[in-house]
Design a protein around this motif. Structure first.
Motif, PDB file in Angstrom:
ATOM      1  N   ILE A 197       4.283  16.446  -0.688  1.00  0.00           N
ATOM      2  CA  ILE A 197       3.694  15.196  -0.204  1.00  0.00           C
ATOM      3  C   ILE A 197       3.982  14.115  -1.233  1.00  0.00           C
ATOM      4  O   ILE A 197       3.667  14.267  -2.411  1.00  0.00           O
ATOM      5  N   ARG A 198       4.634  13.063  -0.776  1.00  0.00           N
ATOM      6  CA  ARG A 198       4.960  11.924  -1.626  1.00  0.00           C
ATOM      7  C   ARG A 198       4.214  10.716  -1.097  1.00  0.00           C
ATOM      8  O   ARG A 198       3.938  10.618   0.087  1.00  0.00           O
ATOM      9  N   HIS A 199       3.916   9.759  -1.949  1.00  0.00           N
ATOM     10  CA  HIS A 199       3.304   8.506  -1.531  1.00  0.00           C
ATOM     11  C   HIS A 199       4.322   7.393  -1.754  1.00  0.00           C
ATOM     12  O   HIS A 199       4.756   7.160  -2.873  1.00  0.00           O
ATOM     13  N   ILE A 200       4.712   6.745  -0.648  1.00  0.00           N
ATOM     14  CA  ILE A 200       5.749   5.729  -0.666  1.00  0.00           C
ATOM     15  C   ILE A 200       5.128   4.361  -0.507  1.00  0.00           C
ATOM     16  O   ILE A 200       4.231   4.168   0.323  1.00  0.00           O
ATOM     17  N   LEU A 201       5.608   3.420  -1.297  1.00  0.00           N
ATOM     18  CA  LEU A 201       5.107   2.068  -1.244  1.00  0.00           C
ATOM     19  C   LEU A 201       5.579   1.389   0.027  1.00  0.00           C
ATOM     20  O   LEU A 201       6.761   1.332   0.319  1.00  0.00           O
ATOM     21  N   LYS A 207       5.311  13.529   4.223  1.00  0.00           N
ATOM     22  CA  LYS A 207       5.321  14.969   3.969  1.00  0.00           C
ATOM     23  C   LYS A 207       6.710  15.531   4.263  1.00  0.00           C
ATOM     24  O   LYS A 207       7.268  15.294   5.327  1.00  0.00           O
ATOM     25  N   GLN A 263       0.850  -1.185   0.000  1.00  0.00           N
ATOM     26  CA  GLN A 263       0.000   0.000   0.000  1.00  0.00           C
ATOM     27  C   GLN A 263       0.891   1.241   0.000  1.00  0.00           C
ATOM     28  O   GLN A 263       1.969   1.241   0.573  1.00  0.00           O
ATOM     29  N   ARG A 264       0.418   2.302  -0.616  1.00  0.00           N
ATOM     30  CA  ARG A 264       1.158   3.559  -0.617  1.00  0.00           C
ATOM     31  C   ARG A 264       0.678   4.406   0.555  1.00  0.00           C
ATOM     32  O   ARG A 264      -0.508   4.505   0.811  1.00  0.00           O
ATOM     33  N   GLU A 265       1.646   5.015   1.232  1.00  0.00           N
ATOM     34  CA  GLU A 265       1.326   5.890   2.352  1.00  0.00           C
ATOM     35  C   GLU A 265       1.993   7.244   2.135  1.00  0.00           C
ATOM     36  O   GLU A 265       3.092   7.310   1.595  1.00  0.00           O
ATOM     37  N   PRO A 266       1.329   8.312   2.554  1.00  0.00           N
ATOM     38  CA  PRO A 266       1.911   9.644   2.331  1.00  0.00           C
ATOM     39  C   PRO A 266       3.056   9.933   3.305  1.00  0.00           C
ATOM     40  O   PRO A 266       3.046   9.498   4.447  1.00  0.00           O
TER      41      PRO A 266
END
Length: 98
Positions: A92-96, A47, A42-45
């Motif tokens: 804000i990035r979304h990291i796996l 900051k 899942q991707r999670e933000p």
């Protein structure tokens, strides 16, 4: 000339570390966030917040583009803080997450 070579070497090292981070090679998932083996990733933000003088924040944003981490347009506009002469910008990035 030596300073330029040193900058290029440091830049390549920093880019390599960022790539490893983004691909999860050096990322340790906290125990409370682990999922069962059959769960899909899942991707999670995450900051990133830069705070400083307008020149310093802008320079850092441009440097992060040079090393390939984030485009200048990915960051929020420079926003004033409560401190005179200080601004902030957020990415804000979304990291796996595994």
């Amino acid at each position: 000339m030596a300073q330029v070579e040193k900058f290029v070497v440091n830049q390549k090292f920093a880019q390599s570390e960022l790539e490893q981070y983004l691909h999860g090679e050096n990322f340790i998932t906290p125990k409370y966030n682990q999922r069962p083996e059959n769960a899909s990733p899942q991707r999670e933000p995450i900051k990133h917040l830069l705070i400083g003088s307008p020149k310093t924040v802008s320079s850092t944003i441009h440097y992060l583009q040079i090393i390939g981490y984030a485009r200048v347009g990915d960051w929020s506009p420079l926003l004033p803080t409560a401190n005179p002469g200080e601004v902030m910008s957020i990415l804000i990035r979304h990291i796996l997450m595994a």
